[in-house]
Design a protein around this motif. Sequence first.
Motif, PDB file in Angstrom:
ATOM      1  N   ALA A 171      48.380  44.546   7.494  1.00 30.47           N
ATOM      2  CA  ALA A 171      47.735  45.780   8.123  1.00 30.47           C
ATOM      3  C   ALA A 171      46.506  45.616   7.890  1.00 30.47           C
ATOM      4  N   GLN A 172      45.635  45.932   9.361  1.00 33.07           N
ATOM      5  CA  GLN A 172      44.465  45.714   9.522  1.00 33.07           C
ATOM      6  C   GLN A 172      43.828  44.395   9.445  1.00 33.07           C
ATOM      7  N   THR A 229      43.675  51.230  -1.063  1.00 38.21           N
ATOM      8  CA  THR A 229      44.945  50.467  -1.652  1.00 38.21           C
ATOM      9  C   THR A 229      44.438  48.980  -1.861  1.00 38.21           C
ATOM     10  N   VAL A 257      41.532  47.994   0.777  1.00 38.96           N
ATOM     11  CA  VAL A 257      41.464  48.557   2.248  1.00 38.96           C
ATOM     12  C   VAL A 257      41.542  49.837   2.260  1.00 38.96           C
ATOM     13  N   ASN A 279      42.343  53.762   2.789  1.00 32.12           N
ATOM     14  CA  ASN A 279      43.291  54.281   3.209  1.00 32.12           C
ATOM     15  C   ASN A 279      43.504  55.110   4.476  1.00 32.12           C
ATOM     16  N   LEU A 336      44.122  52.427   7.104  1.00 31.19           N
ATOM     17  CA  LEU A 336      45.424  51.982   6.586  1.00 31.19           C
ATOM     18  C   LEU A 336      46.709  52.900   7.069  1.00 31.19           C
ATOM     19  N   SER A 337      46.379  54.236   6.894  1.00 31.06           N
ATOM     20  CA  SER A 337      47.435  55.279   7.184  1.00 31.06           C
ATOM     21  C   SER A 337      47.463  55.486   8.621  1.00 31.06           C
ATOM     22  N   ILE A 343      51.543  48.980  10.303  1.00 28.73           N
ATOM     23  CA  ILE A 343      51.721  48.393   8.885  1.00 28.73           C
ATOM     24  C   ILE A 343      52.928  47.695   9.225  1.00 28.73           C
TER      25      ILE A 343
END
Length: 270
Positions: free
Chosen positions: A133-134, A148, A160, A162, A165-166, A170
Amino acid sequence: MNMNPDQVSSYLTKFIDVLVDYSPKLISAFIILFVGIYAIRLINRIITKVMVKRNLDPTLTRFLSDILIWALRILLFVTVIDKLGIGTSSFVAILGAMGLAVGLSLQGSLSNFAGGMLIIVFKPFKVGDTIEAQGIAGTVVEIQIFVTKMLMGNNQTVFVPNGALSNGTIINYSMQGERRADFTFSVSYESDIKKAKEVLLGVLNSNPKVLKNPAPEVFVKNLTANSVDFAVRPWAKKADYGSVFSDTLENCKIALDEAGISFQPFTIEK
């Protein structure tokens, strides 16, 4: 300043009168305070037990418990000062203004906080999962409220936010028990494609770490201007994925060379 006995007696009488008039409020406020403190502890223990029994995430359990305690403490404080006869309207207005100011100054942090709550509640991944992710791929070490913590393959630790990330894509490589590696091997048009297919499939079947169910696949994927492209797709348990990936590359090259099949430049999809 000299005070005569009559003035002292008058002040003392007034003080006693005020104390007598105010003592019921004072006593009731102290009773509310002590009962409230005990009730907050009891409610917190009960709510925590309920969340633990429902297998709620430990991070979320601790966080919700802290939020509950402070909310109840603020409510108890407002109730006590109101019982003492102190006006609470201005106090509530000050708290509201402070909350607004803090919220505006911490917009990024609040976004990360909300993202952390979403991750904890909906669980797109958990501790120990391998995710991407990212632009970062690694193993999740810890899910905190704002960030995270991930451990990359080169043993570097990455935090990272959140919020990002959310809200992003992902890829969770660990959510399923098996994982498939996708390759494209290209051979020349002069080669026997049936033989090439048999050779590539034989490599996959001879590897004990390649799963029999789902069965590995080898098929002609494309005919380009210079080559015949074969899709090679072995399945492996997530713990064996790395070794299956590298073994397939090495053993397919060796097997094609030994079979006398002209090997063209190839690409790896995943």
